[in-house]
Structures are given as structure tokens and as C-alpha cells.
Scaffold this motif. Structure first.
Motif, mmCIF file in Angstrom:
data_model
loop_
_atom_site.group_PDB
_atom_site.id
_atom_site.type_symbol
_atom_site.label_atom_id
_atom_site.label_comp_id
_atom_site.label_asym_id
_atom_site.label_seq_id
_atom_site.Cartn_x
_atom_site.Cartn_y
_atom_site.Cartn_z
ATOM 1 N N ASP A 1 46.339 36.886 44.552
ATOM 2 C CA ASP A 1 45.783 37.291 45.843
ATOM 3 C C ASP A 1 44.486 36.514 46.125
ATOM 4 O O ASP A 1 44.249 36.036 47.241
ATOM 5 N N ILE A 2 43.640 36.363 45.091
ATOM 6 C CA ILE A 2 42.381 35.612 45.248
ATOM 7 C C ILE A 2 42.688 34.139 45.540
ATOM 8 O O ILE A 2 42.035 33.510 46.382
ATOM 9 N N LEU A 3 43.713 33.596 44.867
ATOM 10 C CA LEU A 3 44.121 32.204 45.127
ATOM 11 C C LEU A 3 44.440 32.023 46.607
ATOM 12 O O LEU A 3 44.009 31.058 47.240
ATOM 13 N N LYS A 4 45.206 32.980 47.150
ATOM 14 C CA LYS A 4 45.660 32.841 48.543
ATOM 15 C C LYS A 4 44.513 33.042 49.521
ATOM 16 O O LYS A 4 44.309 32.262 50.440
ATOM 17 N N ARG A 5 43.753 34.159 49.318
ATOM 18 C CA ARG A 5 42.786 34.516 50.344
ATOM 19 C C ARG A 5 41.439 33.835 50.194
ATOM 20 O O ARG A 5 40.869 33.349 51.161
ATOM 21 N N THR A 6 40.931 33.798 48.975
ATOM 22 C CA THR A 6 39.597 33.227 48.792
ATOM 23 C C THR A 6 39.648 31.706 48.802
ATOM 24 O O THR A 6 38.778 31.044 49.351
ATOM 25 N N HIS A 7 40.690 31.147 48.161
ATOM 26 C CA HIS A 7 40.731 29.682 48.018
ATOM 27 C C HIS A 7 41.748 29.016 48.956
ATOM 28 O O HIS A 7 41.855 27.794 48.974
ATOM 29 N N GLY A 8 42.513 29.833 49.717
ATOM 30 C CA GLY A 8 43.463 29.271 50.687
ATOM 31 C C GLY A 8 44.583 28.465 50.054
ATOM 32 O O GLY A 8 45.051 27.476 50.626
ATOM 33 N N VAL A 9 45.028 28.875 48.849
ATOM 34 C CA VAL A 9 46.095 28.142 48.158
ATOM 35 C C VAL A 9 47.364 28.999 48.161
ATOM 36 O O VAL A 9 47.408 30.066 47.546
ATOM 37 N N GLU A 10 48.392 28.544 48.870
ATOM 38 C CA GLU A 10 49.664 29.277 48.908
ATOM 39 C C GLU A 10 50.541 28.828 47.741
ATOM 40 O O GLU A 10 50.762 27.629 47.555
ATOM 41 N N VAL A 11 51.035 29.799 46.945
ATOM 42 C CA VAL A 11 51.884 29.450 45.793
ATOM 43 C C VAL A 11 53.130 30.319 45.763
ATOM 44 O O VAL A 11 53.142 31.432 46.281
ATOM 45 N N GLU A 12 54.181 29.771 45.162
ATOM 46 C CA GLU A 12 55.376 30.578 44.881
ATOM 47 C C GLU A 12 55.258 31.063 43.443
ATOM 48 O O GLU A 12 54.895 30.301 42.540
ATOM 49 N N VAL A 13 55.580 32.338 43.242
ATOM 50 C CA VAL A 13 55.335 32.961 41.936
ATOM 51 C C VAL A 13 56.653 33.277 41.236
ATOM 52 O O VAL A 13 57.560 33.867 41.833
ATOM 53 N N GLY A 14 56.759 32.879 39.960
ATOM 54 C CA GLY A 14 57.950 33.196 39.163
ATOM 55 C C GLY A 14 57.864 34.614 38.631
ATOM 56 O O GLY A 14 56.891 35.322 38.852
ATOM 57 N N LYS A 15 58.902 35.034 37.881
ATOM 58 C CA LYS A 15 58.838 36.400 37.363
ATOM 59 C C LYS A 15 57.959 36.441 36.104
ATOM 60 O O LYS A 15 57.843 35.445 35.395
ATOM 61 N N PRO A 16 57.313 37.612 35.845
ATOM 62 C CA PRO A 16 56.374 37.672 34.712
ATOM 63 C C PRO A 16 57.074 37.385 33.380
ATOM 64 O O PRO A 16 58.231 37.753 33.182
ATOM 65 N N GLN A 17 56.352 36.716 32.491
ATOM 66 C CA GLN A 17 56.871 36.411 31.147
ATOM 67 C C GLN A 17 55.985 37.081 30.106
ATOM 68 O O GLN A 17 54.774 37.146 30.267
ATOM 69 N N VAL A 18 56.611 37.540 29.049
ATOM 70 C CA VAL A 18 55.870 38.214 27.980
ATOM 71 C C VAL A 18 55.355 37.185 26.975
ATOM 72 O O VAL A 18 56.044 36.215 26.665
ATOM 73 N N ALA A 19 54.139 37.437 26.454
ATOM 74 C CA ALA A 19 53.578 36.541 25.424
ATOM 75 C C ALA A 19 54.098 36.973 24.048
ATOM 76 O O ALA A 19 53.463 37.754 23.343
ATOM 77 N N TYR A 20 55.305 36.497 23.705
ATOM 78 C CA TYR A 20 55.855 36.813 22.370
ATOM 79 C C TYR A 20 55.113 36.009 21.307
ATOM 80 O O TYR A 20 54.395 35.063 21.601
ATOM 81 N N ARG A 21 55.291 36.397 20.061
ATOM 82 C CA ARG A 21 54.787 35.646 18.915
ATOM 83 C C ARG A 21 55.933 35.487 17.921
ATOM 84 O O ARG A 21 56.943 36.175 18.013
#
Length: 693
Positions: free
Chosen positions: A460-480
Motif C-alpha cells: 500500500d505504501i509502495l502504491k500511495r506514498t511512492h506512486g509505484v504500481e505493482v502486481e502481487v503474487g501469492k504469499p510464500q512461506v519462509a521454509y527451512r
């Protein structure tokens, strides 16, 4: 020169929705810092100045402000309550001398309160407790006091008792003075009367007062002896004992009220002045060397000593980067040259400002005990020490947790691609728990954070504060990944290419380490078969390789490597040869050591109305959750469970559906556990498919 005994550097922290920001607003109004009180639910709170904070009604980043109360200067930091922003609480507590722990009168001690309390214990911060929202249905001051004792293993020192409960709550009785503070219903904090204790509370007040005095006087043997002989000490002696015990963390003065209704805030402010330490009363910060070992020197709070200051937060705004700094010793002036002991570079202080949320007041100088924001710092980041170039030193830095969740983002157009790197760089400087890396195979930018809400707000900050529109993938888990078997192995690296060759032979043992140990290296080589100067190269080869496991490329953890023996060549052996040998040995031996995928397990606390408990528990079981406990409260039930992070995506929507919109939950990272075989196979398969694409 400023009188440091009249300084109080304090933070306000609590579980989400316990009323921290509302309490801060009331303090600012009472101290004359603001003239109109802003409400969180209207998006008007002074310290919630980000668009995202105003819309969601939550605090996302800690905000600093200062005010005056009875001749004392209070530097206040309002911190977030949501678990995804715990990092803000942690770094604020690191630079504060005292704190106010706010607890909801009906919710009591909630999960995030526990985490924040633990951080405060680790940082050795003296605290006052404020039980808020006593006007709410189900509020019970005495139950919360018991929970503080049982759940937090803390010793609450009850200083006031509430008059009335829920809708009849109208004031508090001060146990020390045996006087009642009663507010009218106008909502004006100044509209109160000091009255005698209500007749039906006299016995109760005497009972609690006796407990208070006995506990306080344990700090002074002589006064306690006299008291037990029937001589009550004067008020100044009792207050001095309470102050001493509070600073020693022996107990926590406990107050109550309703910040929203403006009841009970003045006694709380008096307590900040009376019982919380000034900068000179807390243990001085130890100085450390470059290897992280204490040098035996301390940054003693004194304006006349060499400069020692800690940058604890970077914030980007329309005037440039603000570096929030706590000055421990010495003083700084506009235009001074200071040394950043982490980078070894000097910085020039452009401007010094005192922050009031997002507005500022220019200062020409600041000194030990102050919390200020500096402009013009080019190379300073969170946790760096600023010091006198003639007398360098480093203060203990901050350690931040690893992210547990990631999403891939792709800029929508060429213009966005150019701005993305600059924006992400600024955001990483502001928030050390937010990390960014580039996937070399796919070229995607991967954002890593502490939870779904954390990453949502970053996008949200990327879009509104910095004016950068991005497409977002689905969340990934940080496995080990880790290993399950001990392997003894040997590897020889030989290479002959005209002139000097390369030669290194290592015999080693690879075995599972203790949970949470990360990577441990040990050498038991004797007789110089592998010369001591090459041991670090072997360690580096293995450690660098751990970044990528053999199953699905996730980092390998909890592994112990022991260098047992080997051989070297007087001409052809070198550090590079041993590092290459270690990397090849890793690839050779880890597949033999029973590699296993580990998944992050979250500590989840779900609040649900009584009639939906069965549905919630059934749903958590389906998500492979382990139910730990159930706790009934007047309003509903808290179900605590350990659940794999991969099963918790989108949970808030499902919970609201199950509980007709009344359920709430919070979660934080707990530990890693082995993945069940079907889950591990699915993850490995998904990673392989992603790599093919």
C-alpha cells in the motif's frame, strides 16, 4: 543546562486495540500539547499520521512526541500493538527509560501484551500499568491484576481502586492519600472533584492500602521495621520506596481508568513523574568493540562526556530522511561532524529537530537524555552508533528477527520499474524487519516480512506514498531445511593447470545440531594436517553453502560441522582451495544426511464468542493446529494454538464468516517443526515447477 532529573523518556505499549493511542492523545491534551483531542476511530489521532494508520485505526510505526507535566519534560513514544509491527516496539523499548503498559479492562492480558512485556523485561525497562477501558461491558480491574500476576509473572502494585464498574465507572480512589477522584459526565478531563472515599469502599481501601505499603516498604528495612511496630512512615518515604522498587523492576505501580472518557489520566501522569526513572537512574549502556564484546566502558548520561548516541529508527518524509536518535552522553550541535562507528564514516549533522508526531520544532543543540530526529545523515541506519570522532565507541546494536513470509512483486510498467528500486531501498532503511531480494531465476522482486498485514501495508505504501504500481503474487512461506542423520565423509579437491595447482583434503562429520542453533563449526584437527589458518576457509565454505538447501533451495539450519582431519600440500594448498573443497563436500554429504523440510509454526490466539468455540477449534484442527489452551472471559473465549503458517493465509475472512464477524485473532512466529511428508513433497514440487517457469 537542562536538569536531567526532570526528564522522562517513556513508551506506551500494549496489545492491539487496548487504547495506547487514545491514552497518548489524552496525555497530550492534558499537558497542553494539543488543544483538540483526536480520536483513533475518526482517523484523527495525532500520533497516527500515516494514511494507512488513519484508515485502519491501528498504529503501524512508533511516533515520538514530547510534552510538559508539572515542570517535567516527557518524551513519549506511542508504539504499535499489532504483532506484525513488534519490531517498532522492540526498537523503541531499547532507547527508553520507562514505559506504560496499557491493558484492556475486558480483554486483559492478551498475546501481544505478553510479547511486549517480554521485550521490556529483556531491555530492563521500568513500567507502570494502566488498566484502560473500565467503562466497557465485561471490564474487571481485579481480574486483570490477577492476570498480570499469573500470565506475566509480574508483581502489580495496586495504587488506585476503581469507583463503579462498566457503565457506572466514574473515578478512582488514590490509596496513598485515601481520596477519591470523581469525574463528571462532560468528558472534560479537568472536570473532576476530590472527595472522601465512598462509604461502601472504606474497608476495601484500607485492605489494599495495607498491601501497598507493606510491599513498598520492603525496599527500606528501617521503615518496614517501624511500620510493623505500628508507626506509619510519611508519604515522602513511601513514595521513595515505590520509586526504588519500580526502578529495580521489583513491582509495577498499577493504575486504572478510561482514557476515552478522560477518567484516570491525571493520576497516571503523576505516577510517570513520581515513579519512573530519569535518564540518570537507569543502568548506563555498555560499550562494545567491533567483535561485539563488552569493553568494560559505559555511556554514562552526562552532557560533558564524549558523544554516544544510538540511531533507533529511520523515517522518510517530505523533508528527507529523519534519523531518530537517543543521545546517551555528550551533546550535539547543528553542523557538528560525528563518527558512525559501524561504517567508519563521519557524518555532518544538518539539522536537529524535536518531533511532535509528523510536525517538528527546530533545535540548535541537543544533549544527553534527549530523543531527537537528525536530518542530513547519509550513511546511518537503524542500530548504528554516532560518537565523538576523537573518542570512538560502539553501543550494543539491535538484533531483528528473520521474516517468515514473502510475496513476489512485478512492476506494471517501465516507469514503475525505475521507481521500484529507490522506493524499496527507502522502505528497508525505515524497517529492518522488511527485506527485499531478487530471484535470479525468474527476475522477480521478493518482499519478505513478518506477516500478511505487514506486507499488505508495505505494498500500500509502495502504491500511495511512492506512486509505484505493482502486481502481487501469492504469499510464500519462509521454509527451512535441516538434516536428520550423522554422516562421516571425506572430500579431496585437486586441480592442476600449469604453474601452481589447487589441493585441499578434508575429513569431516556432518550432524544435526540443537534446535535453534543455526550453524555450528568446530575443528578437532591435530598435528597440522589442515593448518590452522585454513580452518576459517573450511567454515566459510560450509556456511556460505547453507544459504541453499538440497531439497528446495531453502536455507539449511541447525547443523553442526566438525572438521576431523585432512591433508595439505605445502605449495598447492590455499584458503581458496579449502573453501572450494568445503562447498563440494556440502553438496556431496547433505543428500546422504536425511535432509528434511521445516515449516514455521505460529503461536495463534483466537478470540471467539462462546457459541462458536466448537467451529473455531474444528477449523484450527483442520489447519493442522495443536490446541494448547482455552480461556473463558466475560465476553467470549480465547483459544490458543500452534498452527503452521502455510495454513493461516486468509484466516481472518474464514474466522469472520464462522463467528458472524465477531471473532478476532493474532499470531506471532514461535518455532520451526518438520513438515509432514505430503506437505514437504507438495512444497518441493511447487518450487521445481516455479523454477521451470
Amino acid at each position: 543546562m537542562t536538569d536531567l532529573t526532570r526528564y522522562r523518556n517513556i513508551g506506551i505499549f500494549a496489545h492491539v486495540d487496548a487504547g495506547k493511542t487514545t491514552t497518548t492523545e489524552r496525555i497530550l491534551k492534558l499537558t497542553g500539547r494539543i488543544h483538540k483531542t483526536g480520536e483513533v476511530h475518526d482517523g484523527e489521532a495525532t500520533t497516527d499520521f500515516m494514511d494507512q494508520e488513519r484508515e485502519r485505526g491501528i498504529t503501524i510505526q512508533s511516533a515520538a512526541t514530547s510534552c510538559q507535566w508539572k515542570g517535567h519534560r516527557l518524551n513519549i513514544i506511542d508504539t504499535p500493538g499489532h504483532v506484525d509491527f513488534t519490531i517498532e516496539v522492540y526498537r523503541s523499548l531499547k532507547v527508553l527509560d520507562g514505559g506504560i503498559g496499557v491493558f484492556c479492562g475486558s480483554g486483559g492480558v492478551e498475546p501481544q501484551s505478553e510479547t511486549n512485556w517480554r521485550y521490556a523485561n529483556e531491555s530492563g525497562v521500568a513500567r507502570i500499568i494502566f488498566v484502560n477501558k473500565l467503562d466497557r461491558i465485561g471490564a474487571d480491574f481485579y481480574r486483570v491484576v490477577d492476570q498480570v500476576r499469573d500470565v506475566l509473572a509480574a508483581n502489580p502494585l495496586v495504587m488506585v481502586l476503581p469507583i463503579g464498574v462498566e457503565s457506572t465507572f466514574k473515578g478512582v480512589v488514590d490509596l496513598l492519600s485515601r481520596k477519591a477522584w470523581v469525574w463528571d459526565e462532560s468528558g472534560d478531563p479537568e472536570q473532576y472533584e476530590i472527595q472522601e472515599v465512598p462509604a461502601d469502599m472504606v474497608d476495601q481501601v484500607e485492605e489494599w492500602r495495607e498491601r501497598l505499603i507493606e510491599t513498598a516498604l520492603e525496599q527500606d528495612d528501617e521503615a518496614l521495621e517501624k511500620y510493623l511496630e505500628g508507626e506509619e512512615p510519611d508519604l515522602a518515604t513511601i513514595k521513595a520506596c515505590i520509586r526504588k522498587g519500580t526502578i529495580n523492576l521489583d513491582f509495577f505501580p498499577t493504575y486504572c481508568g478510561s482514557a476515552f472518557k478522560n477518567k484516570g489520566v491525571q493520576p497516571l501522569l503523576d505516577a510517570v513523574v513520581d515513579y519512573l526513572p530519569n535518564p540518570m537512574e537507569v543502568d548506563p549502556q555498555p560499550e562494545i568493540d567491533l567483535a561485539g564484546n563488552e569493553t568494560g566502558r559505559y555511556a554514562i548520561v552526562d552532557p560533558d562526556r564524549p558523544l554516544r548516541a544510538l540511531a533507533f529508527k529511520i523515517m522518510d518524509d517530505r523533508f528527507g530522511a529523519l534519523t531518530f536518535t537517543r543521545i546517551y552522553s555528550g551533546r550535539i550541535k547543528k553542523g557538528d561532524i560525528v563518527l558512525n562507528s559501524f561504517t567508519g564514516k563521519t557524518e555532518r549533522i544538518g539539522r536537529i529537530v524535536e518531533m511532535h508526531a509528523d510536525s517538528r520544532e527546530e533545535l540548535s543543540t541537543a544533549q544527553a537524555g534527549d530523543i531527537v530526529a537528525l536530518l542530513g545523515m547519509k550513511h546511518t541506519q537503524t542500530g548504528h552508533t554516532l560518537c565523538d570522532p576523537k573518542d570512538p565507541a560502539t553501543l550494543e546494536p539491535m538484533v531483528f528477527p528473520d521474516p517468515v513470509i514473502s510475496v513476489a512483486v512485478v512492476p506494471k510498467d517501465k516507469g514503475a520499474a525505475e521507481k521500484l528500486g529507490v522506493a524499496l531501498n527507502k522502505m528497508m532503511q525505515e524497517d529492518p524487519s522488511f527485506q527485499v531480494e531478487t530471484d535470479e531465476d525468474s527476475g522477480e522482486t521478493i518482499l519478505k516480512g513478518m506477516g500478511e498485514l505487514h506486507l499488505d501495508i508495505k505494498i500500500d505504501i509502495l502504491k500511495r506514498t511512492h506512486g509505484v504500481e505493482v502486481e502481487v503474487g501469492k504469499p510464500q512461506v519462509a521454509y527451512r531445511e535441516t538434516i536428520t542423520r550423522r554422516v562421516e565423509d571425506s572430500y579431496t579437491h585437486k586441480k592442476q593447470t600449469g604453474g601452481a595447482g589447487q589441493y585441499a583434503k578434508i575429513d569431516y562429520v556432518l550432524e544435526p545440531g540443537e534446535p535453534g542453533s543455526g550453524f555450528v563449526f568446530e575443528s578437532v584437527v591435530t598435528g597440522g594436517n589442515v593448518p590452522r589458518e585454513f580452518w576459517p576457509a573450511v567454515e566459510k565454505g560450509f556456511q556460505d553453502s547453507m544459504e541453499e538447501g538440497v531439497l528446495a533451495g531453502f536455507p539449511l539450519v541447525d547443523v553442526k560441522v566438525t572438521l576431523v582431519d585432512g591433508a595439505y600440500h605445502p605449495v598447492d594448498s590455499s584458503a581458496v582451495a579449502y573453501e572450494i573443497a568445503a562447498k563440494a563436500a556440502y553438496r556431496q554429504s547433505v543428500p546422504k544426511a536425511g535432509p528434511q523440510l521445516m515449516e514455521p509454526i505460529m503461536k495463534v490466539d483466537v478470540f471467539t464468542p462462546e457459541d462458536h468455540v466448537g467451529d473455531v477449534i474444528g477449523d484450527l484442527n483442520r489447519r493442522r493446529g495443536m490446541i494448547k489452551s482455552q480461556e473463558s472471559t466475560p465476553n467470549g473465549v480465547h483459544v490458543k494454538a500452534d498452527v503452521p503458517l502455510s495454513e493461516m493465509f486468509g484466516y481472518i475472512g474464514d474466522l469472520r464468516t464462522m463467528t458472524s464477524g465477531r471473532g478476532q485473532f493474532s499470531m506471532e512466529f514461535s518455532h520451526y517443526l518438520p513438515c509432514p511428508k505430503p506437505v514437504a513433497e507438495a512444497v518441493v514440487k511447487e518450487v521445481q515447477e516455479r523454477q521451470k517457469r
